[in-house]
Design a protein around this motif. Sequence first.
Motif, PDB file in Angstrom:
ATOM      1  N   SER A  34       0.980  -0.753   0.058  1.00  0.00           N
ATOM      2  CA  SER A  34       0.182  -0.035  -0.014  1.00  0.00           C
ATOM      3  C   SER A  34       1.276   1.646  -0.273  1.00  0.00           C
ATOM      4  O   SER A  34       0.099   2.291  -0.416  1.00  0.00           O
ATOM      5  N   GLU A  91      -4.415   0.738  -3.704  1.00  0.00           N
ATOM      6  CA  GLU A  91      -5.899   0.040  -3.676  1.00  0.00           C
ATOM      7  C   GLU A  91      -6.646   0.089  -4.957  1.00  0.00           C
ATOM      8  O   GLU A  91      -6.950   0.646  -5.070  1.00  0.00           O
ATOM      9  N   TYR A 124      -8.361  -4.938  -1.817  1.00  0.00           N
ATOM     10  CA  TYR A 124      -9.785  -4.750  -1.447  1.00  0.00           C
ATOM     11  C   TYR A 124     -10.620  -6.771  -0.396  1.00  0.00           C
ATOM     12  O   TYR A 124     -10.582  -6.967   1.032  1.00  0.00           O
ATOM     13  N   TRP A 149      -7.602  -8.458   1.046  1.00  0.00           N
ATOM     14  CA  TRP A 149      -7.602  -7.760   2.827  1.00  0.00           C
ATOM     15  C   TRP A 149      -8.942  -8.643   3.420  1.00  0.00           C
ATOM     16  O   TRP A 149      -7.923  -8.879   4.523  1.00  0.00           O
ATOM     17  N   TYR A 157     -13.422  -4.304   5.184  1.00  0.00           N
ATOM     18  CA  TYR A 157     -12.760  -4.147   3.913  1.00  0.00           C
ATOM     19  C   TYR A 157     -13.996  -5.803   2.671  1.00  0.00           C
ATOM     20  O   TYR A 157     -13.678  -4.772   1.429  1.00  0.00           O
ATOM     21  N   GLN A 191     -15.988  -2.419   1.723  1.00  0.00           N
ATOM     22  CA  GLN A 191     -14.772  -1.252   0.893  1.00  0.00           C
ATOM     23  C   GLN A 191     -14.827  -2.318  -0.270  1.00  0.00           C
ATOM     24  O   GLN A 191     -15.275  -1.417  -1.779  1.00  0.00           O
ATOM     25  N   PHE A 192     -14.434  -3.273  -0.505  1.00  0.00           N
ATOM     26  CA  PHE A 192     -14.245  -4.459  -1.838  1.00  0.00           C
ATOM     27  C   PHE A 192     -15.894  -3.781  -2.757  1.00  0.00           C
ATOM     28  O   PHE A 192     -15.675  -3.288  -3.871  1.00  0.00           O
TER      29      PHE A 192
END
Length: 409
Positions: free
Chosen positions: A350, A355, A360, A363, A379, A382-383
Motif C-alpha cells: 500500500s 488500492e 480490498y 484484505w 474490507y 470497501q470491496f
Amino acid sequence: MPESANVESPEIAKAEAALLKNDWKTAEPILDSWLATHPVDARALFDAGYLADAQGRNEDAMAFYTKAVSANPKSFEAQISLGLLLARMGKSADSRPVLVVATTLDPGDAGVAAKAKAWRALAQIDRVGVDGKADPAQASADLIEALKLTPETTEDTLFAASLAEAAGDSVSAEAAYRRLLKKDPDSEQASTGLAHVLIAQKKYPEAEDLVKEALKKHPEDPALTAQLAAVLVAQDKAEALPLLQEFHQKHPDDAALTRMLAQVNADAGDYEASDELYVKMLAADPKDADLLAGHGQNLIRLHRYAEAMKAFEQATSIDETNGEAWNGLAFASFEMHQPTITLHALSVRSKYLPETATIYFLWATAYDTLHDKKQASAYYHQFLDTANGKFPDQEWQAKQRLAVLEKGR
C-alpha cells in the motif's frame, strides 16, 4: 597548438613544425631539452602537453597543461585543452571551472569556434551534472552561448531535444526533433527521439506511423523495432507478438526486447513461454527485482505458489520499494494458506501502489481467515463499494460473508 608564426625561439619553432607533422620522436626531445632550462615557458609547456595528449598519455598531458595555465592564466589554448582533457578523463568537477575560465578568454587565432567548443563541453557536463547533480537548465544556457558563436549542428539539435525531454518540456523536444527531421528525413536519432516523445504523450497512432516509416529506411534498427512493439502493445494490437518473436530470434541477446516479449507472452496467456524467457534472463541477472517479480507472476498463473512465494521474497529483499513484488507475495502467500504474510505484504504494498477492488477483497479474506470479524467486514464493504458489478462471484461471496459476520449486531 600555437601558430608557429608566433614562436619566440628556433628550438620551439622546430618542435612545433614536427608537431604539425605528428612527428613526436623529433618534437619530444627538443621540448624536453628546452623545458629543462626554461621550466616555466608557457608555450613550451603547452606544446609538451599537446604532444602527450596526442599520444594518449593523459596524466602527463594534464600535468603539462596545468603548468602552462599556471605560467600563463590568459592562455585560451591551455585552458580549453586542460578542460577538455579533464572532461574526457571523467573529472567533471575539475573540468568545469577550467572550461568556464576558457569561455572568458580571448581565443586568438583559435577563433570563436574554439570558444563555442568550450561552451558545448560545459553543456555536456551540466547535462549530467557534477557529482550526479544534473542541471538541464544550465546545460541549455551553455548551448545557447555556443549557438551565439557558431551555427546549430545536428548534434546541437539532438542535444537540445534531449535537454527538453529531461526538463519535461515535451513540446520543445517534439519541435526540435521535427526540425531535424525536416532537415534530414533519414535521421534515425531524430525518428527514435520523436517517437519516444510521442509514446510518452500516448500519441500511439502517430508514433506507430512515424516508426513504421522510419523502419522502411532502417529495417534492422533495434530501437525503432522496440518502439514499434511498444506502441503495438499499448494499442493491444495482435501484430506485437509476432513482431517481437521475429526480432527476438534475430537478436536473442537484446535485453529490452526479451523483457517485452516475456510480458507480451504473459499477457497473451502463454505463461510457460513467458517464464522460459524470465528464467533465462534471471540466469544472467539473478538479482533483478523486476525479473523476479515477472517470474513470480507467471508461477502464480501456473499454480506453482510455493515457488512464486520464493521469487517474490527474493524480489522484495532486493528492492523493498517494488510494489508489484509485494502484490505478488500477497496473492501467493494467501494461496499457500499463510494469511499473516498476506497482510504484511499488503501493508507494505500500500506504500507503493494504489488500492483496488481486488486488493480490498484480498484484505477482507485474509482477515476473515484469521477470524478478525471487524477488519474483515470493513474490507468487504470497501470491496463492494468499489467493485461496481465487475466481480460478480466475489461480490456474492462478500455479501454472504457479511451476512454471517454481522449477524446479531
